[in-house]
Design an enzyme around this catalytic site. Structure first.
Site, short mmCIF file in Angstrom:
data_model
loop_
_atom_site.label_atom_id
_atom_site.label_comp_id
_atom_site.label_asym_id
_atom_site.label_seq_id
_atom_site.Cartn_x
_atom_site.Cartn_y
_atom_site.Cartn_z
N LYS A 71 18.15 18.57 1.97
CA LYS A 71 17.48 19.89 2.38
C LYS A 71 18.09 20.69 3.61
O LYS A 71 18.12 21.90 3.76
CB LYS A 71 15.95 19.23 2.54
CG LYS A 71 15.26 18.79 1.37
CD LYS A 71 13.92 18.24 1.70
CE LYS A 71 13.46 17.56 0.28
NZ LYS A 71 12.24 16.68 0.35
N GLN A 73 8.37 14.49 4.50
CA GLN A 73 9.04 13.80 3.59
C GLN A 73 8.26 12.72 3.01
O GLN A 73 7.91 11.55 3.91
CB GLN A 73 10.47 13.29 3.94
CG GLN A 73 11.17 12.35 2.94
CD GLN A 73 11.45 13.48 1.77
OE1 GLN A 73 12.07 14.44 1.98
NE2 GLN A 73 11.51 12.95 0.43
N ASP A 127 6.00 22.58 -0.20
CA ASP A 127 6.00 21.47 -1.53
C ASP A 127 4.94 21.77 -2.20
O ASP A 127 5.11 21.14 -3.42
CB ASP A 127 5.72 19.88 -0.77
CG ASP A 127 7.10 19.10 -0.40
OD1 ASP A 127 8.04 19.44 -1.27
OD2 ASP A 127 6.93 18.12 0.40
#
Length: 278
Positions: free
Chosen positions: A52, A96, A119
């Site tokens: 990322k 995460q 997300d």
């Protein structure tokens, strides 16, 4: 011979398009910024976070990394999220997953402002998707839609079967295919006659979490097969939920593992970050 759907190539196209958007935003004095929080040092998570960061660097997105120790408390993590929610210079917040067991994942997802939920996991984002309103969409399903569209595969009017009903892939995937006017069936561990249902599919999306479970007997001649799974086989090689060697001769189009769906997830995360500013 099936058409091989190249996720690496398509994700690079998307990232290059985003690069241009980020440059024009910079010329207006706007810098896109993503905050990435990792708690503990799960090896797979560390690899994802690294990828990322690399994607942010390539596109020109500023990334702020919080690498927190395993013993970080839920309160401490919620405090960081709250601070980032209130920081106008931060456009996207990503925690995460998985988080360590002593932290409640749902509390963390719910704490992120829907305006920064790149997300697409917040209940408000999921709700917006289900009623066709604007909002962030979970990155893997959004990436699959791009794979299909950019490979010239028509969704409208097609029989689409999704195997798997997770909140991150299966459910949003079904809603996105519906949004594109596909006729959608969702299958799961309790589905009867799974093979027969799958064999009806023009587009088969497999997110079942079992290595090489789907062989040619599940696939209609000429169907498009999208493999979301990623596993290591007994020789340490990466494989998906689909037995690629068995299915590829039957399919009309297929995603490889690796190099299919995986790169698209990060490309769509980057897209969501840019959308957060626009």
């Amino acid at each position: 011979m099936a058409q091989i759907i190249d996720g690496k190539l398509i994700s690079k196209q998307i990232k290059d398009e985003l690069k241009g958007k980020v440059e024009s935003l910079k010329s207006e004095g706007k810098e896109v910024c993503l905050a990435v929080i990792q708690v503990g040092c799960d090896p797979a998570s560390t690899v994802y976070v690294g990828n990322k960061k690399k994607a942010c660097e390539y596109i020109g997105i500023k990334s702020i990394a919080y690498e927190l120790p395993e013993e970080t408390t839920e309160e401490e993590l919620l405090g960081i999220i709250s601070k980032l929610n209130n920081d106008d210079n931060v456009h996207g917040i990503l925690v995460q997953l998985p988080v360590p067991k002593h932290i409640n994942e749902e509390h963390i997802i719910n704490a992120i402002s829907p305006a920064k939920d790149v997300d697409g996991f917040h209940p408000a984002s999921v709700g917006a998707l289900s009623i066709g309103k604007k909002g962030f969409v979970s990155c893997t399903p959004a990436g699959i839609i791009q794979l299909l569209k950019r490979s010239g595969i028509e969704i409208e009017g097609k029989d689409c079967v999704v195997i798997g009903r997770s909140n991150i892939v299966g459910k949003p995937m079904a809603m996105l295919l519906l949004r594109e006017n596909g006729t959608v069936t969702v299958c799961h561990s309790k589905t009867k006659n799974l093979k027969e249902v799958c064999k009806r599919a023009d587009i088969l999306v497999v997110a079942i979490g079992k290595p090489k479970m789907i062989d040619a007997s599940y696939v209609k001649e000429g169907a498009t097969v999208i493999d979301v799974g990623i596993h290591r086989n007994e020789n340490g090689k990466l494989c998906g939920d689909v037995d690629y060697d068995a299915v590829e001769p039957v399919a009309g189009a297929i995603t490889p593992v690796p190099g299919g769906v995986g790169p698209m997830t990060i490309a769509m995360l980057m897209n969501n970050c840019v959308e957060a500013v626009l």
